[in-house]
Design an enzyme around this catalytic site. Structure first.
Site, short mmCIF file in Angstrom:
data_model
loop_
_atom_site.label_atom_id
_atom_site.label_comp_id
_atom_site.label_asym_id
_atom_site.label_seq_id
_atom_site.Cartn_x
_atom_site.Cartn_y
_atom_site.Cartn_z
N LEU A 10 0.85 -1.20 0.00
CA LEU A 10 0.00 0.00 0.00
C LEU A 10 0.89 1.24 0.00
CD1 LEU A 10 -2.70 -1.03 2.63
CD2 LEU A 10 -2.46 -1.69 0.21
N ALA A 11 0.71 2.06 -1.03
CA ALA A 11 1.62 3.21 -1.17
C ALA A 11 0.92 4.40 -1.81
CB ALA A 11 2.83 2.81 -1.98
N ARG A 17 1.60 13.96 7.39
CA ARG A 17 2.43 14.31 8.54
C ARG A 17 3.89 14.55 8.15
NH1 ARG A 17 -0.19 9.25 11.68
NH2 ARG A 17 -0.55 8.67 9.50
N GLU A 158 -8.14 2.01 15.99
CA GLU A 158 -7.26 3.11 15.58
C GLU A 158 -7.15 4.13 16.70
OE1 GLU A 158 -5.32 3.29 12.67
OE2 GLU A 158 -5.98 1.23 12.91
N ASN A 380 53.00 12.26 -16.54
CA ASN A 380 53.00 13.14 -15.37
C ASN A 380 52.40 14.49 -15.78
OD1 ASN A 380 54.21 13.70 -12.52
ND2 ASN A 380 54.62 15.50 -13.78
N ARG A 443 55.71 29.58 -24.40
CA ARG A 443 55.69 30.83 -23.63
C ARG A 443 56.61 31.88 -24.27
NH1 ARG A 443 58.47 27.12 -19.34
NH2 ARG A 443 60.64 27.42 -19.88
C1 UD1 Z 1 -1.89 2.19 9.75
C2 UD1 Z 1 -2.92 1.30 10.46
C3 UD1 Z 1 -2.57 1.26 11.94
C4 UD1 Z 1 -1.16 0.73 12.12
C5 UD1 Z 1 -0.15 1.55 11.30
C6 UD1 Z 1 1.19 0.85 11.32
C7 UD1 Z 1 -5.02 1.57 9.25
C8 UD1 Z 1 -6.37 2.17 9.25
N1 UD1 Z 1 -4.23 1.85 10.29
O1 UD1 Z 1 -2.00 3.49 10.28
O2 UD1 Z 1 -3.47 0.40 12.62
O3 UD1 Z 1 -0.81 0.77 13.50
O4 UD1 Z 1 -0.57 1.66 9.94
O5 UD1 Z 1 2.18 1.59 10.64
O6 UD1 Z 1 -4.70 0.83 8.34
N2 UD1 Z 1 -2.50 4.17 2.13
C9 UD1 Z 1 -3.04 4.02 0.88
N3 UD1 Z 1 -4.27 4.57 0.63
C10 UD1 Z 1 -4.98 5.24 1.57
C11 UD1 Z 1 -4.40 5.39 2.86
C12 UD1 Z 1 -3.16 4.84 3.11
O7 UD1 Z 1 -2.46 3.40 -0.01
O8 UD1 Z 1 -6.07 5.68 1.27
C13 UD1 Z 1 -1.14 3.59 2.38
C14 UD1 Z 1 -0.14 4.64 2.79
O9 UD1 Z 1 0.56 5.13 1.63
C15 UD1 Z 1 0.79 3.88 3.72
C16 UD1 Z 1 -0.10 2.79 4.29
O10 UD1 Z 1 -1.23 2.69 3.46
O11 UD1 Z 1 1.88 3.30 3.02
C17 UD1 Z 1 -0.53 3.10 5.74
O12 UD1 Z 1 -1.20 4.34 5.73
P1 UD1 Z 1 -0.97 5.42 6.88
O13 UD1 Z 1 -1.82 6.59 6.58
O14 UD1 Z 1 0.45 5.63 7.14
O15 UD1 Z 1 -1.64 4.64 8.12
P2 UD1 Z 1 -1.25 4.79 9.65
O16 UD1 Z 1 -1.94 5.97 10.21
O17 UD1 Z 1 0.20 4.69 9.83
MG MG Z 2 1.77 4.83 8.53
#
Ligand code: UD1
Ligand code: MG
Length: 459
Positions: A10-11, A17, A158, A380, A443
């Site tokens: 997931l990225a 933040r 959460e 050199n 020179r």
């Molecule tokens: C998430 C978890 C939390 C856990 C924490 C660990 C959820 C709701 N919460 O929170 O329980 O303790 O990770 O690190 O899953 N992302 C998407 N699409 C979105 C939202 C997020 O692809 O719509 C991806 C972000 O790019 C990231 C990952 O999911 O790589 C986690 O998302 P992030 O917003 O960092 O979740 P946390 O608040 O860290």
């Molecule tokens: Mg996170």
């Protein structure tokens, strides 16, 4: 696990933040975008079926991951939460059987051995979902793991939705899961966004599965540094420090001396031979360092190859170049891309080399610029040597054949060739080719007038 699971990373999140224009997963941890670490880990398990969910800055993320040519990308159009992110790959995953390992693009420090522990627990227990948990003294920001009196996982809460009692729980969700695919999508279809953040939480799947009497297993990782989720720059710095220490310890165990290891930064792709000594403040990226080489303090080496017994003196910068055995470079020398030094070469203080070859035994010991040049064996080059390689429009080549001696303060107006064994007198500007074994001097003749200075100054 009998069959390797599919892997989904997931990225798509923005990473608010981080307070950055750059998508969070592209922030570097030890020179590489953090998502590369997750992809490297995924590849070490299986290259067969790896997907990445992209969204915010998706094109940039996809471009940065181009070298992972086997990866499939799924677009999440709007970032509505982690459950919605997984759904973006629904079309692909639902047609598959078996299990999916869900990784998070912002959790880059996991080790392969630890993930294998998760996978084997998942297989042994025949669970619908296995999730990684860890204990934190300060669990702020993470989802808390809810367990019953028998210590069975009930769900994940959460932070934003936790009661003050739940906030006291120290066991947190690492955001790393293995799911049985069919159960995952059945549960995802029941998820709502009725929570404080108005998001579709992947974490809600856990409670849905438990209510459905499906098996959910929490696998506790003792080393919580592995599960660090990078949500801000403070965690980014912490991750980099952890990885630095991991990489450095590996090199030290393999016979490399790191003097001031806390301030030596080596990426995960660099290879270093035994008996290499590296001093503080040095940064090395994607390079190879031969055995017995000494890299002094404050050097920067990237995409380069250093042979054995090289001495790289303080403050030198080596970019996309090669240095042969027993060659000495620096202090404060700069090898720009495509420079190739043979063995027993000497490049001294404040010498800049660009896209040039130095054959074995050639020397440029002081204050020089050598660009687009080929320097023969045992040549050199005196102090203040300059190749005038650029006429404002095009770059031109300088060829200096074997055994040439060039006196100090000489310039080569390229294109120009100095034949083997020729001799350039100090202060010469060479504008035309010089045949082998010739003397070249350009020179003006010296004029000396005895007593003139005294008379002139009196006036
Ligand atoms: C998430 C978890 C939390 C856990 C924490 C660990 C959820 C709701 N919460 O929170 O329980 O303790 O990770 O690190 O899953 N992302 C998407 N699409 C979105 C939202 C997020 O692809 O719509 C991806 C972000 O790019 C990231 C990952 O999911 O790589 C986690 O998302 P992030 O917003 O960092 O979740 P946390 O608040 O860290
Ligand atoms: Mg996170």
């Amino acid at each position: 696990m009998s069959s390797t699971p599919h892997i989904l990373i997931l990225a798509a999140g923005q990473g608010k933040r981080m307070k950055s224009k750059r998508p969070k997963v592209l922030h570097p941890v030890l020179f590489q975008p953090m998502i590369h670490h997750v992809l490297d880990l995924a590849c070490s398990l299986s290259q067969a079926s790896i997907g990445v969910v992209i969204g915010h800055g998706g094109r940039e993320v996809q471009e940065a991951c181009q070298s992972y040519s086997f990866v499939r990308f799924f677009e999440q159009k709007e970032q509505k939460g982690t459950a919605d992110a997984v759904k973006s790959a629904q079309g692909f995953l639902e047609s598959q059987t078996g299990h999916v390992l869900v990784l998070s693009g912002d959790v880059p420090l996991l080790r392969k051995e630890s993930l294998e522990k998760l996978l084997s627990a998942h297989e042994k227990t025949q669970a619908s979902c296995s999730l990684v948990t860890t204990r934190l003294e300060n669990p702020t920001g993470y989802g808390r793991v809810l367990r019953d009196s028998n210590s069975c996982v009930l769900g994940i809460r959460e932070e934003a939705d936790s009661s003050s009692q739940e906030k006291e729980i120290k066991e947190v969700n690492a955001g790393i899961y293995c799911f049985e695919i069919k159960s995952l999508f059945e549960a995802l279809s029941q998820i709502s966004n009725q929570n404080r953040q108005g998001e579709y939480y992947l974490t809600d799947v856990v409670e849905i599965l438990v209510t459905d009497n499906k098996k959910v297993v929490g696998v506790l990782f003792e080393d919580s540094s592995e599960t660090l989720g990078i949500n801000d720059r403070i965690a980014l710095a912490e991750a980099e420090k952890t990885l630095q220490s991991r990489v450095n310890q590996l090199h030290m165990a393999n016979g490399v001396t790191l003097q001031g290891a806390d301030d030596i930064w080596i990426d995960t792709r660099t290879k270093i031979g035994a008996d290499v000594v590296i001093e503080n403040g040095t940064r090395i990226q994607n390079s190879e360092i031969g055995a017995g080489t000494w890299v002094q303090s404050q050097c920067r080496i990237e995409f380069s190859k250093l042979g054995t017994g090289v001495k790289l003196k303080q403050g030198s910068v080596i970019e996309k170049s090669e240095i042969g055995a027993d060659t000495v470079v620096g202090p404060y020398a700069h090898l720009r891309p495509e420079s190739v030094l043979g063995s027993h070469v000497k490049i001294g203080n404040f010498v800049e080399v660009k896209k040039s070859i130095f054959k074995d035994g050639a020397k440029a010991s002081h204050l020089s610029y050598i660009g687009d040049a080929e320097i023969g064996r045992d040549v050199n080059l005196g102090c203040g040597f300059i190749t005038c390689n650029y006429d404002g429009v095009n770059k031109h080549k300088t060829v200096i054949e074997d055994g040439v001696f060039v006196g100090s303060d000489s310039q080569m107006i390229a294109p120009v060739t100095l034949g083997a064994g020729s001799y350039v007198a100090s202060g010469t500007t060479v504008t035309r080719d010089v045949p082998p074994e010739s003397l070249v001097i350009s020179r003006g003749k010296q004029v000396t007038k005895p007593g003139y200075a005294k008379r002139f100054l009196k006036k």
